[in-house]
Structure formats: structure tokens, C-alpha cells
Design a protein around this motif. Structure first.
Motif, PDB file in Angstrom:
ATOM      1  N   GLY A  20       0.593  -1.309  -0.645  1.00  0.00           N
ATOM      2  CA  GLY A  20      -0.360   0.028  -0.169  1.00  0.00           C
ATOM      3  C   GLY A  20       0.982   1.399   0.100  1.00  0.00           C
ATOM      4  N   LEU A  21       2.163   1.263   0.647  1.00  0.00           N
ATOM      5  CA  LEU A  21       3.204   2.148   0.761  1.00  0.00           C
ATOM      6  C   LEU A  21       3.561   2.447  -0.364  1.00  0.00           C
ATOM      7  N   ALA A  22       4.138   1.516  -0.765  1.00  0.00           N
ATOM      8  CA  ALA A  22       4.826   1.715  -2.104  1.00  0.00           C
ATOM      9  C   ALA A  22       3.873   2.284  -3.183  1.00  0.00           C
ATOM     10  N   GLU A  23       2.622   1.412  -3.297  1.00  0.00           N
ATOM     11  CA  GLU A  23       2.370   2.086  -4.778  1.00  0.00           C
ATOM     12  C   GLU A  23       1.674   3.349  -4.659  1.00  0.00           C
ATOM     13  N   GLY A  24       1.771   3.873  -3.135  1.00  0.00           N
ATOM     14  CA  GLY A  24       0.894   5.599  -2.990  1.00  0.00           C
ATOM     15  C   GLY A  24       2.481   6.237  -3.315  1.00  0.00           C
ATOM     16  N   PHE A  25       3.592   5.260  -3.245  1.00  0.00           N
ATOM     17  CA  PHE A  25       4.227   6.543  -3.389  1.00  0.00           C
ATOM     18  C   PHE A  25       4.942   6.218  -5.574  1.00  0.00           C
ATOM     19  N   LEU A  26       4.908   4.856  -5.854  1.00  0.00           N
ATOM     20  CA  LEU A  26       4.814   5.216  -7.195  1.00  0.00           C
ATOM     21  C   LEU A  26       4.500   6.231  -8.064  1.00  0.00           C
ATOM     22  N   PHE A  27       3.256   6.070  -7.972  1.00  0.00           N
ATOM     23  CA  PHE A  27       1.953   6.331  -8.982  1.00  0.00           C
ATOM     24  C   PHE A  27       1.543   8.046  -7.689  1.00  0.00           C
ATOM     25  N   SER A  28       2.767   8.892  -7.306  1.00  0.00           N
ATOM     26  CA  SER A  28       3.199   9.658  -6.937  1.00  0.00           C
ATOM     27  C   SER A  28       3.328  10.162  -7.860  1.00  0.00           C
ATOM     28  N   PHE A  29       4.706   9.591  -8.176  1.00  0.00           N
ATOM     29  CA  PHE A  29       5.421   9.629  -9.590  1.00  0.00           C
ATOM     30  C   PHE A  29       5.017   9.562 -10.958  1.00  0.00           C
ATOM     31  N   VAL A  30       4.214   8.569 -11.656  1.00  0.00           N
ATOM     32  CA  VAL A  30       3.933   7.660 -12.294  1.00  0.00           C
ATOM     33  C   VAL A  30       2.739   7.653 -12.750  1.00  0.00           C
ATOM     34  N   GLN A  31       2.057   8.608 -13.504  1.00  0.00           N
ATOM     35  CA  GLN A  31       0.686   9.576 -14.291  1.00  0.00           C
ATOM     36  C   GLN A  31       0.037   7.596 -14.490  1.00  0.00           C
ATOM     37  N   PRO A  32      -1.196   7.514 -14.422  1.00  0.00           N
ATOM     38  CA  PRO A  32      -0.868   5.726 -15.621  1.00  0.00           C
ATOM     39  C   PRO A  32      -1.571   6.736 -16.840  1.00  0.00           C
ATOM     40  N   ASP A  33      -1.413   7.661 -17.235  1.00  0.00           N
ATOM     41  CA  ASP A  33      -1.744   7.981 -18.216  1.00  0.00           C
ATOM     42  C   ASP A  33      -0.209   8.104 -19.305  1.00  0.00           C
ATOM     43  N   ASN A  74      -6.330   0.002 -22.227  1.00  0.00           N
ATOM     44  CA  ASN A  74      -6.604  -0.519 -23.046  1.00  0.00           C
ATOM     45  C   ASN A  74      -7.795   0.066 -21.592  1.00  0.00           C
ATOM     46  N   ILE A  75      -7.468   0.469 -19.910  1.00  0.00           N
ATOM     47  CA  ILE A  75      -8.145   0.360 -18.753  1.00  0.00           C
ATOM     48  C   ILE A  75      -8.085   1.275 -17.658  1.00  0.00           C
ATOM     49  N   SER A  76      -9.148   1.477 -17.466  1.00  0.00           N
ATOM     50  CA  SER A  76      -8.777   2.962 -16.597  1.00  0.00           C
ATOM     51  C   SER A  76      -7.949   2.875 -15.535  1.00  0.00           C
ATOM     52  N   ASP A  77      -7.766   4.193 -15.686  1.00  0.00           N
ATOM     53  CA  ASP A  77      -7.268   4.270 -13.796  1.00  0.00           C
ATOM     54  C   ASP A  77      -6.971   3.380 -12.801  1.00  0.00           C
ATOM     55  N   GLU A  78      -8.555   3.486 -12.242  1.00  0.00           N
ATOM     56  CA  GLU A  78      -8.593   2.415 -11.065  1.00  0.00           C
ATOM     57  C   GLU A  78      -8.173   1.328 -11.342  1.00  0.00           C
ATOM     58  N   GLY A  79      -7.761   0.642 -12.580  1.00  0.00           N
ATOM     59  CA  GLY A  79      -7.751  -0.245 -13.145  1.00  0.00           C
ATOM     60  C   GLY A  79      -6.266  -0.789 -12.952  1.00  0.00           C
ATOM     61  N   ILE A  80      -5.568   0.453 -13.650  1.00  0.00           N
ATOM     62  CA  ILE A  80      -4.319   0.494 -13.398  1.00  0.00           C
ATOM     63  C   ILE A  80      -3.861   0.476 -12.116  1.00  0.00           C
ATOM     64  N   TYR A  81      -4.664   0.851 -11.302  1.00  0.00           N
ATOM     65  CA  TYR A  81      -3.995   1.003  -9.747  1.00  0.00           C
ATOM     66  C   TYR A  81      -4.000   0.341  -8.699  1.00  0.00           C
ATOM     67  N   THR A  82      -5.352  -0.834  -9.158  1.00  0.00           N
ATOM     68  CA  THR A  82      -5.266  -1.997  -9.070  1.00  0.00           C
ATOM     69  C   THR A  82      -3.955  -3.092  -9.486  1.00  0.00           C
ATOM     70  N   LEU A  83      -3.989  -2.957 -10.295  1.00  0.00           N
ATOM     71  CA  LEU A  83      -3.516  -4.260 -10.872  1.00  0.00           C
ATOM     72  C   LEU A  83      -1.740  -4.270 -10.347  1.00  0.00           C
ATOM     73  N   GLY A  84      -1.523  -2.820 -10.226  1.00  0.00           N
ATOM     74  CA  GLY A  84      -0.697  -2.199  -9.820  1.00  0.00           C
ATOM     75  C   GLY A  84      -0.151  -2.536  -8.694  1.00  0.00           C
ATOM     76  N   PHE A  85      -1.007  -2.399  -7.697  1.00  0.00           N
ATOM     77  CA  PHE A  85      -1.406  -2.704  -5.667  1.00  0.00           C
ATOM     78  C   PHE A  85      -1.182  -4.104  -5.691  1.00  0.00           C
ATOM     79  N   PHE A  86      -1.999  -5.065  -7.110  1.00  0.00           N
ATOM     80  CA  PHE A  86      -1.409  -6.620  -6.666  1.00  0.00           C
ATOM     81  C   PHE A  86      -0.288  -7.174  -6.906  1.00  0.00           C
TER      82      PHE A  86
END
Length: 85
Positions: free
Chosen positions: A18-31, A41-53
Motif C-alpha cells: 500500500g505504501l509502495a503503490e502510493g509512492f510509485l503512483f505519486s511519480f508515475v501517472q497511469p496515462d 486500454n484500462i481505466s486508471d483505477e484498474g491500473i492502480y489495482t493491477l499495480g497494487f496486486f
């Protein structure tokens, strides 16, 4: 004892992922993500979810490796000598 070891592996890896995903996506935007020349072709929430898992799996593998090489943990005989289930 097997459930306790599973808890030792999954809970810390969940917190760290959870901490690593917050740190990662603070610098990298899903777009900005491009895989093999194509934007997924995935929504931003889908990319966040896949990244978390994905991060959670890597953290869990790290915790499992630590548990595996930790001396003194034997799931079959642990607790039997002390009368603990």
C-alpha cells in the motif's frame, strides 16, 4: 501454525505494498504508461489495482523467502512440544 505463518507473510506485505503503490503512483501517472508501444486500454483505477496486486505479490514473495530461511520455524513440529495448537 500454518495460518500464523501465512499471516506473517501476507499482512506486512499488504501494508508495504500500500505504501509502495502510493509512492510509485505519486511519480508515475497511469496515462504515461506504455507497454510494448501501446497504452493499456484500462481505466486508471484498474491500473492502480493491477499495480497494487503486482507489488503485493513481490512483497509477499520477499516475506515468504524470509520466513523460509528463518531458522527455527518448522510448521510440522512447531507448537507440539509446548502444547500449542
Amino acid at each position: 501454525m500454518k495460518y500464523r505463518i501465512l499471516l506473517w507473510i501476507l499482512w506486512p506485505s499488504f501494508l508495504v505494498s500500500g505504501l509502495a503503490e502510493g509512492f510509485l503512483f505519486s511519480f508515475v501517472q497511469p496515462d504515461d504508461l506504455v507497454f510494448f508501444g501501446h497504452h493499456p486500454n484500462i481505466s486508471d483505477e484498474g491500473i492502480y489495482t493491477l499495480g497494487f496486486f503486482a507489488i503485493w505479490i513481490f512483497c509477499a514473495l520477499s516475506s515468504a523467502l524470509t520466513t523460509y530461511i528463518l531458522p527455527g520455524i518448522d510448521t510440522d513440529s512447531a507448537g507440539k512440544d509446548r502444547g500449542v495448537l
